[in-house]
Design a protein around this motif. Sequence first.
Motif, PDB file in Angstrom:
ATOM      1  N   UNK A 185       0.826  -1.210   0.000  1.00 21.80           N
ATOM      2  CA  UNK A 185       0.000   0.000   0.000  1.00 21.80           C
ATOM      3  C   UNK A 185       0.865   1.266   0.000  1.00 21.80           C
TER       4      UNK A 185
ATOM      5  N   UNK B  45       0.748   4.223  -2.689  1.00 20.51           N
ATOM      6  CA  UNK B  45       0.535   5.616  -2.267  1.00 20.51           C
ATOM      7  C   UNK B  45       1.628   6.516  -2.863  1.00 20.51           C
TER       8      UNK B  45
ATOM      9  N   UNK C 281       1.415   6.527  -6.971  1.00 18.79           N
ATOM     10  CA  UNK C 281       0.242   7.254  -7.467  1.00 18.79           C
ATOM     11  C   UNK C 281       0.340   8.723  -7.093  1.00 18.79           C
TER      12      UNK C 281
ATOM     13  N   UNK D 214      -8.322   2.705  -5.128  1.00 15.28           N
ATOM     14  CA  UNK D 214      -8.202   3.746  -4.113  1.00 15.28           C
ATOM     15  C   UNK D 214      -7.137   4.786  -4.492  1.00 15.28           C
ATOM     16  N   UNK D 215      -5.993   4.303  -4.913  1.00 19.87           N
ATOM     17  CA  UNK D 215      -4.883   5.231  -5.123  1.00 19.87           C
ATOM     18  C   UNK D 215      -4.788   5.774  -6.547  1.00 19.87           C
ATOM     19  N   UNK D 216      -5.175   4.976  -7.522  1.00 16.60           N
ATOM     20  CA  UNK D 216      -5.023   5.439  -8.905  1.00 16.60           C
ATOM     21  C   UNK D 216      -6.344   5.898  -9.513  1.00 16.60           C
TER      22      UNK D 216
ATOM     23  N   UNK E 117      -8.675   7.954  -8.645  1.00 16.71           N
ATOM     24  CA  UNK E 117      -9.062   9.355  -8.624  1.00 16.71           C
ATOM     25  C   UNK E 117      -8.174  10.280  -9.447  1.00 16.71           C
ATOM     26  N   UNK E 118      -7.190   9.717 -10.102  1.00  9.98           N
ATOM     27  CA  UNK E 118      -6.278  10.568 -10.879  1.00  9.98           C
ATOM     28  C   UNK E 118      -6.938  10.876 -12.228  1.00  9.98           C
TER      29      UNK E 118
ATOM     30  N   UNK F  53      -9.744  13.968  -6.851  1.00  9.76           N
ATOM     31  CA  UNK F  53      -9.090  13.017  -5.972  1.00  9.76           C
ATOM     32  C   UNK F  53      -9.417  13.319  -4.506  1.00  9.76           C
TER      33      UNK F  53
ATOM     34  N   UNK G 107      -9.890  11.083  -1.232  1.00  6.92           N
ATOM     35  CA  UNK G 107      -8.782  10.368  -0.599  1.00  6.92           C
ATOM     36  C   UNK G 107      -7.871  11.363   0.106  1.00  6.92           C
TER      37      UNK G 107
ATOM     38  N   UNK H 161      -4.566  12.151   1.020  1.00  8.99           N
ATOM     39  CA  UNK H 161      -3.239  11.662   0.663  1.00  8.99           C
ATOM     40  C   UNK H 161      -2.166  12.039   1.682  1.00  8.99           C
TER      41      UNK H 161
END
Lengths: 439, 690
Positions: free
Chosen positions: A119, A123, A126, A227-229, A231-232, B20, B23, B25
Amino acid sequence: MKTLYLFALLMLVSAAAIGQVTIQFEQYDLPNGLHVILHQDRSAPIVSQALVYHVGSKNEQADRTGFAHFFEHLMFEGTPHIGRGEFFKMVQNAGGELNASTSFDQTIYYITVPSNQLELAMWMESGRMLDLKIDSIGVETQRGVVKEERKQGLENRPYGSILEQTMSHAFKVHPYRWTPIGSAQYIDRAGTDEFRQFYKQFYVPDNACLVVAGDIDIARTKDLVAKYYGGIPRGTAPIARPKEVEPPQTVEVRDTVYDNIQLPAVILAYHMPAQGTPDSYALSMLTTLLSGGESSRLTKRLVDKDKLAVVVQSIPLSLEDPGLFLALAIANFGKTLPEVEKTIQQEIERVQKDLITEAEFQKIRNQRESEFIQKNSSVQGKAVELAMYHLFFGDANLVNTELARYMKVTREDIRRVAQQYLTPDSRTVLYYLPKAQGQ
Amino acid sequence: MRTALAMLCAVLVLAAGRADAQLDRSIVPGPGPAPATAFPDYDVLTMTNGLRVIVVQNHELPTVAIRLLVDAPPILEKDMAGVVDMTGQLMRSGTTRRSKDQLDEEVDRIGATLGASGLSVDASGLSRNIDALFELVADVTLRPSFPQSELQKLVMQTQSGLKARKSEPDAIVSILRKRILYGDKHPYGEVETEKSVGRITRAACQKVYKTWFVPNAVILAVVGDVQKDQVLALVKKHFGAWKKGTIPKPVAPAVQPLDQRTVALVDRSGAVQSAIRVGQTVTLPRTSPDVMPVTVMNKVLGGGIARLFVNLREKHSYTYGAYSAVGPDELIGAFTAQTSVRTSVTDSAITEILYELNRIRDEAVDGVELDRAKNGLSGAFVQSLEQATNVAGYAIDIERYNLPKDHFRTYLQRVAAVTPADVQRVARQYLAPDKMLVAVVGSGKDVKEKLAAFGPLRLYDEEGNRVAEKASAPVTLTAEQIFAKFIERTGGAAKYAAIKDRTIEVSGKIQEMDMKIRTVQRSPASLYQEVAMMGMVQKQVYNGTAGWTSSPMGSKDLTGEDLEDVQKEAPIESYGALAALGIKAEVTGRKEVKGKECYEVTLTTKSGSVSRHYFDVKDFLKVREASVKNTPRGPVEQVTDMSDYKPFGGVLIPTRNEQTVMGTTFVLTVDKCTVNGGVADSLFVKPAGK
């Protein structure tokens, strides 16, 4: 016609039988266009995440060579949540390793960590795809570093400039005429805003392929990827691909380079078709015939029998756009380049004239098969391979089946491609000679 | 338009941030539960002849790797440095059953690899070919024929490689380090040279082979898609009849550490980077409990992206990389820090390396940094277990160095146990920055003075031999006095003055092509020169006022440096005319040229072009002339060595001229020299037009 087809089919079947080890994977696209490939391999508690962007030195402008590689260095400078110099440290803290490389066609980033740290790796990777920090301190520092990289790899290393010299002589129009390391002066000229624009154009999910390979749980990994990619945002600027088509070379190019070396070297470069084309496989088989193993034709003749060279190698520089077929040799002490060149030429003419024997043909097929099976022994290697096959061939499963394409090549094909591509008029010949003392 | 686009981009970036937004970050994900790491099982068996067999099974890929090595201590090779390595290569070059051609053919036919160097034989291929691989490894190991012709070939190839090594800064600096730290009497200090390799004989290789290739000294590791019983059967079949022997126990001399910090420099003029090694020997056998703390200490200091890297690369951008390494060893171990930096920061980089060496001794490492190093080591170890060949390597180490059987099974615990105090203790105990060797390969004129600040400095050549730095004897003569001696020695001013014209014809071969040069001089200062090569003629003329070149392609006026050259060469006696041409001459020292002690006189023309002239201090004959020409390719040095002086018209001229330009050397000899034979005026008439 029908029998030929049947023959090809049989070969495909036998190839599949050979490649008993199949790399299983799942693949899908995120809504933002990121292509994702997941491969489970639980032989060690590690996981490798590879992110390959479809951008390399061929996407650069002629007055900004070296830009893509320089940008790769900037990618380690940090994000809003990772301070300058912290990127390396975080991966090390997690017991992992990371690196990156820039080539003509792509830029590869990978992070390999113990599997309980996946993870974190996601994080981090991404985070820098979404929001990289580009500031003048980072740019200045990396300018100095890249200049030393160039010196170490190219200027202060014997024969270090071979690739740069060969490409710049063989290509007149296509951006392959410069190499990823580029020219230091252009990086000095580039402004911070140019780096930001480059980032916005090329470092977007729809221009990349993400592979997670190793000790993973598929369902959980999918959740993490989302989750990490997820929203890009997609890229908005159209992605510039080079449109230049290198015109056929009709006249031999010949030049001499003086380098800080002791033994002279000769390079013969011929234009070859893009990777993935049937002829590129035939040319690749031809390089095995010429220099794969101690019994190969060039090695036997130049190194063993005639003792003209200390090393001889033929290499298919197979690229996304048409690349080069290279033959190079470093002369033995006291031997001259004309005699080395003449002997390589004789061996090329022999392939052009006579079909190779069945025994030799079987030998190079065996060598190719063995090489194909042995190449993917690490999860990191597999991750990068999967991404490359997807990006450049549109078929990640070639990681399992590409051997069949080599096995389709016939003896006649090998002779034909030698005749068709290895012609004196379309080649570039470079002599590397020692500089005089004190020069 | 551009600003509009930039604004649009800015808006899009803001939008991106929003997309985004769900999330957070800023939250750094923590690790999941630590995965179990199992050290793979393997088998070790000893055959009745003493052969130790290690089997590591891994059935992921249908492949197999075989490694056979002699568990021998380092061997002193004396005047045949390189003989051990050569023995292995020669074993791979022919057996009593197979010629080298046959070996090569059989290996490639099954898509395998087979190599031997020194005291090891390695093979790899597909597991379905394991029988054939065993047969090949056994043949090379048990039945080498040591063919004389192959030895000659290998010697020649090795010598070529050694020649090539002279232009590799990293190779040179490693040699320097070895020779200075261990000395020539120690196996670790020996360096292969063209000479030492040239002395290697077939008998010497056979002796190395007979001494060391005995089954009770050999470890055979078989790794990959294999079964234990299958391997044992193959070992019995191929190596069962191999007879035990006695294993010698050579004793290496003790190595003395340096008593003060010492600088060693190999001058590589014009190098754009300096290759640097800072290091010392350490007494640290592999079985020492300090090996792990020292390994962790090195990891903090320079193992990967560590203090040296962060300081020299990320903070100062001196370099692309800076690292250190510690090698524990039963005889004598070593610590080395290394980097390559741009020439101008050579001394600064060494200062920073020494600063980091002192810092790790003086300050306790903080817990976060220590954990990072420990996690890095643990992670790399776990990752290494993915490859069965690495597992085999660990198993071999246990056998060779008598390590505890669970040495690698306890690796992770041993890493975890290292404390900040341990790190500082071993840094103090093992690192002595004030007694280290600083070895540099770089541009001498730029770095030498600054390097002397780090300790006594000595110069070495590319093979690590001391180069005596001659305190050049003071020169009391002026340039004019040296020229006068030269004129005197070659015939005297009166004889020169009596020559009204002179025609010299020389010839030679350049890369198999004939070349002829005819030079005509006419007093006081006219020059006509004709170069004929490959059926083409190029002329260069100076008529006392103007100079030009002409060839079938047309003619061109000479200007600048080129004009100065012909002006300088035109007079029969050229040194007397220098002042009138505005050329400055000054004595710049004494140098050895071609084994002769010479005065060096440097001439500088009005345009700044420089040439150096070397006169023998004993007889004042000119031995060499060297100049640098600016060409489209950059500056090019041209060196002419003169010898075999013979009189023509009472004046001595060199009849043998050896010219070196851009690595090519050719000899021009005088075929004919005519004095006062008359010269046609037409030679000095400038062609019309163009």
